[in-house]
Design a protein around this motif. Structure first.
Motif, mmCIF file in Angstrom:
data_model
loop_
_atom_site.group_PDB
_atom_site.id
_atom_site.type_symbol
_atom_site.label_atom_id
_atom_site.label_comp_id
_atom_site.label_asym_id
_atom_site.label_seq_id
_atom_site.Cartn_x
_atom_site.Cartn_y
_atom_site.Cartn_z
ATOM 1 N N ASP A 1 2.759 8.799 -3.248
ATOM 2 C CA ASP A 1 2.439 9.774 -2.583
ATOM 3 C C ASP A 1 3.045 10.973 -3.027
ATOM 4 O OD1 ASP A 1 2.078 11.642 -0.242
ATOM 5 O OD2 ASP A 1 3.915 10.871 0.768
ATOM 6 N N MET A 2 2.428 12.265 -3.249
ATOM 7 C CA MET A 2 3.022 13.486 -3.780
ATOM 8 C C MET A 2 2.826 14.645 -2.907
ATOM 9 S SD MET A 2 3.234 14.557 -7.574
ATOM 10 C CE MET A 2 1.587 15.286 -7.600
ATOM 11 N N GLY A 3 3.835 14.989 -1.954
ATOM 12 C CA GLY A 3 3.534 16.212 -1.244
ATOM 13 C C GLY A 3 2.349 16.139 -0.186
ATOM 14 N N GLY A 4 2.174 14.864 0.209
ATOM 15 C CA GLY A 4 1.216 14.624 1.140
ATOM 16 C C GLY A 4 -0.199 14.135 0.572
ATOM 17 N N VAL A 5 -0.566 14.273 -0.832
ATOM 18 C CA VAL A 5 -1.710 13.837 -1.326
ATOM 19 C C VAL A 5 -1.327 12.696 -2.051
ATOM 20 C CG1 VAL A 5 -2.586 16.299 -1.510
ATOM 21 C CG2 VAL A 5 -1.067 15.326 -3.589
ATOM 22 N N LEU A 6 -2.644 12.009 -2.278
ATOM 23 C CA LEU A 6 -2.565 10.792 -3.176
ATOM 24 C C LEU A 6 -2.554 10.928 -4.515
ATOM 25 C CD1 LEU A 6 -2.539 7.483 -2.873
ATOM 26 C CD2 LEU A 6 -5.229 7.743 -2.992
ATOM 27 N N CYS A 7 -1.569 10.244 -5.246
ATOM 28 C CA CYS A 7 -1.399 10.697 -6.740
ATOM 29 C C CYS A 7 -1.431 9.242 -7.586
ATOM 30 C CB CYS A 7 -0.102 11.289 -6.781
ATOM 31 S SG CYS A 7 0.490 11.764 -8.582
ATOM 32 N N LEU A 8 -2.510 9.554 -8.437
ATOM 33 C CA LEU A 8 -2.547 8.440 -9.707
ATOM 34 C C LEU A 8 -1.935 8.937 -10.888
ATOM 35 C CD1 LEU A 8 -3.894 5.685 -10.169
ATOM 36 C CD2 LEU A 8 -5.917 7.350 -11.247
ATOM 37 N N VAL A 9 -0.885 7.827 -11.250
ATOM 38 C CA VAL A 9 -0.144 8.246 -12.586
ATOM 39 C C VAL A 9 -0.630 7.103 -13.545
ATOM 40 C CG1 VAL A 9 2.263 8.519 -13.479
ATOM 41 C CG2 VAL A 9 1.857 8.932 -11.059
ATOM 42 N N SER B 1 7.598 9.762 -5.658
ATOM 43 C CA SER B 1 7.797 11.401 -5.720
ATOM 44 C C SER B 1 8.832 11.809 -4.816
ATOM 45 C CB SER B 1 6.425 12.046 -5.645
ATOM 46 O OG SER B 1 6.681 13.468 -5.508
ATOM 47 N N LEU B 2 9.901 12.659 -5.187
ATOM 48 C CA LEU B 2 10.835 13.231 -4.264
ATOM 49 C C LEU B 2 9.889 14.436 -3.183
ATOM 50 C CD1 LEU B 2 13.634 13.998 -6.778
ATOM 51 C CD2 LEU B 2 13.548 12.316 -5.099
ATOM 52 N N PRO C 1 0.688 -1.186 0.110
ATOM 53 C CA PRO C 1 -0.101 -0.057 0.022
ATOM 54 C C PRO C 1 0.874 1.394 0.084
ATOM 55 C CG PRO C 1 0.140 -0.861 2.158
ATOM 56 C CD PRO C 1 0.717 -1.798 1.351
ATOM 57 N N ILE C 2 0.465 2.463 -0.401
ATOM 58 C CA ILE C 2 0.976 3.752 -0.446
ATOM 59 C C ILE C 2 0.079 4.519 0.685
ATOM 60 C CG2 ILE C 2 1.157 5.922 -1.535
ATOM 61 C CD1 ILE C 2 2.705 3.743 -2.532
ATOM 62 N N SER C 3 1.145 5.151 1.648
ATOM 63 C CA SER C 3 0.584 5.850 2.730
ATOM 64 C C SER C 3 0.414 7.322 2.303
ATOM 65 C CB SER C 3 1.577 5.760 3.868
ATOM 66 O OG SER C 3 1.150 6.632 4.926
ATOM 67 N N ALA C 4 -0.733 7.910 2.440
ATOM 68 C CA ALA C 4 -1.085 9.376 2.160
ATOM 69 C C ALA C 4 -2.381 9.648 2.487
ATOM 70 C CB ALA C 4 -0.810 9.688 0.667
ATOM 71 N N ILE C 5 -2.592 11.065 2.894
ATOM 72 C CA ILE C 5 -3.998 11.642 3.371
ATOM 73 C C ILE C 5 -4.628 10.922 4.682
ATOM 74 C CG2 ILE C 5 -4.361 12.846 1.072
ATOM 75 C CD1 ILE C 5 -6.532 10.539 0.466
ATOM 76 N N GLY C 6 -3.655 10.281 5.387
ATOM 77 C CA GLY C 6 -4.019 9.671 6.557
ATOM 78 C C GLY C 6 -4.666 8.323 6.456
ATOM 79 N N GLY C 7 -4.045 7.561 5.469
ATOM 80 C CA GLY C 7 -4.664 6.336 5.040
ATOM 81 C C GLY C 7 -3.663 5.652 4.143
ATOM 82 N N LEU C 8 -4.021 4.065 4.395
ATOM 83 C CA LEU C 8 -3.186 3.397 3.184
ATOM 84 C C LEU C 8 -4.299 3.066 2.263
ATOM 85 C CD1 LEU C 8 -1.743 1.260 6.019
ATOM 86 C CD2 LEU C 8 -0.393 2.741 4.757
ATOM 87 N N HIS C 9 -3.282 2.790 1.083
ATOM 88 C CA HIS C 9 -4.012 2.735 -0.153
ATOM 89 C C HIS C 9 -3.607 1.615 -0.958
ATOM 90 C CE1 HIS C 9 -5.822 6.625 0.880
ATOM 91 N NE2 HIS C 9 -4.502 7.071 1.037
ATOM 92 N N TRP C 10 -4.465 0.793 -1.733
ATOM 93 C CA TRP C 10 -4.162 -0.464 -2.428
ATOM 94 C C TRP C 10 -4.652 -0.431 -3.685
ATOM 95 C CZ3 TRP C 10 -4.927 -0.905 2.728
ATOM 96 C CH2 TRP C 10 -4.079 -1.679 3.397
ATOM 97 N N ILE C 11 -4.043 -0.738 -4.825
ATOM 98 C CA ILE C 11 -4.649 -0.900 -6.216
ATOM 99 C C ILE C 11 -5.116 -2.389 -6.126
ATOM 100 C CG2 ILE C 11 -4.237 -1.111 -8.764
ATOM 101 C CD1 ILE C 11 -2.954 1.469 -8.506
ATOM 102 N N PRO C 12 -6.160 -2.990 -6.219
ATOM 103 C CA PRO C 12 -6.607 -4.281 -6.044
ATOM 104 C C PRO C 12 -6.325 -5.385 -7.105
ATOM 105 C CG PRO C 12 -8.531 -2.973 -6.318
ATOM 106 C CD PRO C 12 -7.441 -2.028 -6.610
ATOM 107 N N GLN C 13 -5.921 -5.109 -8.074
ATOM 108 C CA GLN C 13 -5.635 -5.837 -9.210
ATOM 109 C C GLN C 13 -4.738 -5.509 -10.132
ATOM 110 O OE1 GLN C 13 -9.829 -6.395 -10.537
ATOM 111 N NE2 GLN C 13 -9.312 -5.288 -12.590
ATOM 112 N N VAL C 14 -4.103 -6.089 -10.879
ATOM 113 C CA VAL C 14 -2.874 -5.771 -11.998
ATOM 114 C C VAL C 14 -3.514 -4.912 -13.014
ATOM 115 C CG1 VAL C 14 -1.105 -6.849 -13.455
ATOM 116 C CG2 VAL C 14 -1.807 -7.956 -11.509
ATOM 117 N N ASP C 15 -4.269 -5.105 -13.734
ATOM 118 C CA ASP C 15 -4.695 -4.522 -14.646
ATOM 119 C C ASP C 15 -6.197 -4.253 -14.845
ATOM 120 O OD1 ASP C 15 -4.422 -3.023 -17.132
ATOM 121 O OD2 ASP C 15 -4.713 -4.933 -18.577
ATOM 122 N N ARG C 16 -6.567 -3.015 -15.338
ATOM 123 C CA ARG C 16 -8.128 -2.757 -15.439
ATOM 124 C C ARG C 16 -8.720 -2.555 -14.295
ATOM 125 N NH1 ARG C 16 -8.526 -0.454 -20.589
ATOM 126 N NH2 ARG C 16 -7.347 -1.760 -21.919
#
Length: 421
Positions: free
Chosen positions: A310-318, A358-359, A264-279
């Motif tokens: 995590d990008m500067g404390g916000v959650l970022c989707l690339v 993100s740096l 998971p990625i830690s950001a905005i007070g939580g932990l976040h997972w992408i639940p599958q590889v594609d789509r």
């Protein structure tokens, strides 16, 4: 006889006077030296020390007692953490290590300056000379990759371990404990302080995920463990470093996860997972303080090389829109917030570029190409994608698992910052 005694008394008196004069001269010289050195308030010294790189800061602790007290102060450690740039931490196998079991009763002769995590765990206990604890698992060197001015180099902690790095948080790492009783280890690889945690629910290999987060409001560190049970349900248990005990909590709804792809990625007070590889059409998130799960829809379906960071404390989707086009979306909170498009990369992007992190200070995003493992940095200011040059050390194996990390002096110990001067 009287003349002899008088002569001795005169000699003693002269000796006392000479010593007194010598002491006075020394005190005057010391006073002059002190007058030549300008007085600096401790806040000014602290403001200078907080700008030092970590290796220089470690040495500065031993200059004098006032400096030592400044550097060990939790407020100073927190200030230095927020000025420190992020790196990628990873494990590098020792040559031919898989051929030999690792005895933690002694540090290998070929690596006299390397400290073993397992050995440190055993130090409080007596180690029988003829009953060495042996780990039949490969041993790894813990290293980090730092990026600066389009160049990268490998840094060393002189630290070895046999377990995988499961997660990171504020300079702390979560490791597998490969000793007999198993469990986990929380460690700061810079200070080498560590603590063993008990074993939670066992899960089949590659069917579990660990997260590690700090509750800002309370200063409490929590470990979140997701695992798939025998009925294929995803269950959750959480360990607080205050209690060092696992506690079952309500997990995500059935069907949220296809499989555990990345940590998971830690950001905005939580932990976040992408639940599958594609789509994947959504992410699965947990508010760590409330221990509540959410399903958050994504602005567009994610693909194989897309990631959240995590990008500067916000959650970022690339996300890769097409072969030469990458969009960056950001989410600032759990409630009342929506994804907004932050930026589009239209120059220099390639379809197999995977965003790693993100740096923290500069804000640029580091990518790694799947094809050859080379690194790229996207400079937001100049809107350029540039290849990163490796200037020190060898490029890590493409199979290496990288985790965002920051080198710091942080500890998991409870400290009330408001009570520290």
């Amino acid at each position: 006889m009287a003349n002899s005694l008088a002569s001795k008394n005169v000699g003693l008196l002269r000796l006392v006077e000479e010593r007194s004069l010598t002491k006075k001269i020394e005190e005057e010289k010391k006073y002059k030296r002190e007058k030549q050195v300008p007085y600096l308030h401790k806040d000014c010294i602290s403001n200078i020390l907080v700008r030092l790189p970590l290796d220089s800061l470690q040495r500065s602790r031993f200059v004098c007692k006032p400096w030592y007290n400044i550097i060990k102060n939790p407020k100073f450690i927190d200030a230095h953490l927020h000025r420190s740039e992020s790196v990628l931490i990873f494990l590098s196998p020792f040559p031919n290590e898989s051929l030999y079991p690792f005895s933690v009763a002694s540090v290998p002769k070929e690596l006299p300056n390397t400290v073993s995590v397992e050995l440190n765990l055993l130090q409080p206990k007596p180690i029988p000379i003829f009953n060495h604890t042996t780990i039949n698992a490969p041993r790894f060197s813990v290293q980090f990759l730092e990026f600066k001015n389009d160049k990268s180099k490998i840094g060393e902690y002189s630290l070895s371990c046999s377990g995988n790095i499961r997660a990171t948080c504020n300079g702390l790492i979560l490791l597998d404990n490969k000793l007999k009783n198993g469990g986990l280890v929380v460690m700061n690889p810079v200070t080498r302080k560590l603590i063993a945690l008990p074993l939670g629910t066992l899960s089949r290999p590659h069917d579990e995920s660990y997260g590690f987060a700090l509750i800002d409001s309370t200063g409490e560190y929590k470990v979140v463990h997701l695992f798939r049970d025998e009925l294929r349900y995803v269950s959750c248990e959480i360990l607080s470093l205050r209690t060092k005990a696992w506690r079952e909590v309500n997990g995500p709804s059935f069907g949220f996860f296809n499989r555990f792809v990345d940590g998971p990625i830690s950001a905005i007070g939580g932990l976040h997972w992408i639940p599958q590889v594609d789509r994947s059409e959504y992410i699965v998130s947990i508010e760590v303080d409330k221990e509540k799960f959410h399903q958050i829809p994504l602005p567009r379906s994610s693909r194989t090389h897309d990631r959240i960071v995590d990008m500067g404390g916000v959650l970022c989707l690339v996300v890769h829109e097409d072969v030469n086009h990458i969009d960056i979306w950001i989410l600032k909170g759990f409630y009342g917030e929506v994804w907004t498009k932050y930026h589009s990369i239209t120059v220099g992007s390639i379809i197999d570029m995977v965003p790693l992190f993100s740096l923290r200070i500069k804000g640029d995003i580091i990518f790694k190409r799947d094809e050859n493992g080379s690194f790229y940095v996207y400079d937001f200011q100049h809107q350029e994608m540039r290849k990163v040059e490796m200037v020190e050390g060898c490029i890590p194996k493409s199979s290496a698992t990288y985790l965002p990390h920051v080198n710091s002096l942080v500890s998991w110990m409870e400290v009330n910052l408001d009570m520290c001067d």
